[in-house]
Enzyme design. Structure first.
Site, PDB file in Angstrom:
ATOM      1  CG  ASP A   1       2.278  -1.820  -4.119  1.00 34.59           C
ATOM      2  OD1 ASP A   1       3.048  -3.090  -3.663  1.00 34.59           O
ATOM      3  OD2 ASP A   1       2.291  -1.727  -5.072  1.00 34.59           O
TER       4      ASP A   1
ATOM      5  CD  GLU B   1       1.348  -6.641  -2.567  1.00 36.78           C
ATOM      6  OE1 GLU B   1       0.218  -6.257  -2.750  1.00 36.78           O
ATOM      7  OE2 GLU B   1       2.256  -6.932  -3.365  1.00 36.78           O
TER       8      GLU B   1
ATOM      9  CG  ASP C   1       2.297   1.428 -10.515  1.00 40.93           C
ATOM     10  OD1 ASP C   1       2.162   0.345 -11.191  1.00 40.93           O
ATOM     11  OD2 ASP C   1       3.554   1.878 -10.835  1.00 40.93           O
TER      12      ASP C   1
END
Lengths: 198, 198
Positions: A7, A68, A141
């Site tokens: 990410d 991502e 996260d």
């Protein structure tokens, strides 16, 4: 198959490693969120991410890296840092001959929760369940990077299902097309050429 | 002082190395424009740039890397590739402890030609003259990377002129502030800590 989910970001760069298991299950191997101080200059922050990312590749030796996909429609100041961090991790993975797959945020959410508009809480909850964890992964996260890795394993499997009768091994199946697996044939060919060269 | 100028991009990534000489002169050491085919996936293109850039750092051992600063106001599809390539080269340089300076396109043009709105032809013509070359550097886009390197050497010198009476060596002077040199004190301190560590 071992998948490293990324990410990407300058302030927070999530990294999550899973091993796929039969029946759409997976085991968490490692997860962390790299943080670099916003007071540092961008090059120092990217240098720190480069060091940490290469260490993860050395330590966990993933078969594929799923990142991502960044969109340019978001806030411009954020998007530049995210694009820089994603470019860095893509380049570091590709130079090792590792296949790199890209998945959009809504692809990831849809794969994990069934809805492309799921919120963070729903994603975290499903990631926790899929990986059989006692509690949500930490830091806060961290679930996103794991979700990207899980999404990649499932989209690869879906792609294989859509080409019945072809008795390919998993790696070949995943190279079938970008549609399902996020990997093109050219990527796979290059990755194999690199592996042979080493 | 040896400066590696980088004009970042996915399709064309310009690299130019100069050695600074007295009296605002400089000598060209090497120049090239890396090209990656647009038919390849972005990760393969970034992987190729990573390999080539690290080879240049190994071969030419610059004291500082000067990169053109990317702006988000340009065409979105171009800017993503440029941001990814710039992030990659920034991270690869910074992890080695090399100072990384950023200069905007108009800073570069103004430094080389006296006008921030100079066209490519004027920049190429001045770069050819400053470096004492018999003909414009090839390939066609090569002059831009050299212009970034020249700009960095001059802006560093200007920064030093603006702090008279301080008898610092060139490296210290260049670290005086981002205003003139593109380097912050924190960058310089980190770079020196990295060099000591190795």
């Amino acid at each position: 198959m071992r998948i490293l989910g990324v990410d990407p970001g300058l302030t927070r760069c999530g990294l999550g490693v899973i091993d796929t298991l039969p029946a759409r299950k997976a085991k968490m191997v490692a997860v962390d969120v790299l943080r670099t101080p916003s007071a540092d200059s961008v090059d120092l922050r990217l240098g720190a991410i480069a060091e940490a990312f290469d260490t993860w590749l050395d330590t966990y030796r993933p078969d594929v890296v799923a990142i991502e996909r960044v969109f340019a429609r978001n806030d411009v100041s954020t998007i530049m840092g995210t694009a820089q961090a994603s470019g860095l991790t893509m380049g570091l993975a590709a130079r090792r001959g590792l296949p790199v797959a890209m998945h959009t945020p809504s692809e990831v959410k849809a794969a994990i929760t069934g809805s492309g508009r799921a919120d963070k809480k729903q994603v975290t909850s499903m990631v926790t369940r899929i990986l059989g964890l006692d509690a949500p992964p930490k830091p806060a996260d961290a679930a996103d990077a794991l979700a990207i890795a899980i999404c990649h394993s499932w989209r690869g499997a879906l792609s294989a299902q859509s080409t019945p009768g072809k008795n390919k091994d998993l790696t070949e199946r995943k190279a079938g097309g970008r549609q399902g697996s996020g990997l093109t044939k050219a990527q796979q060919q290059w990755a194999e050429a690199m592996r042979r060269a080493r």
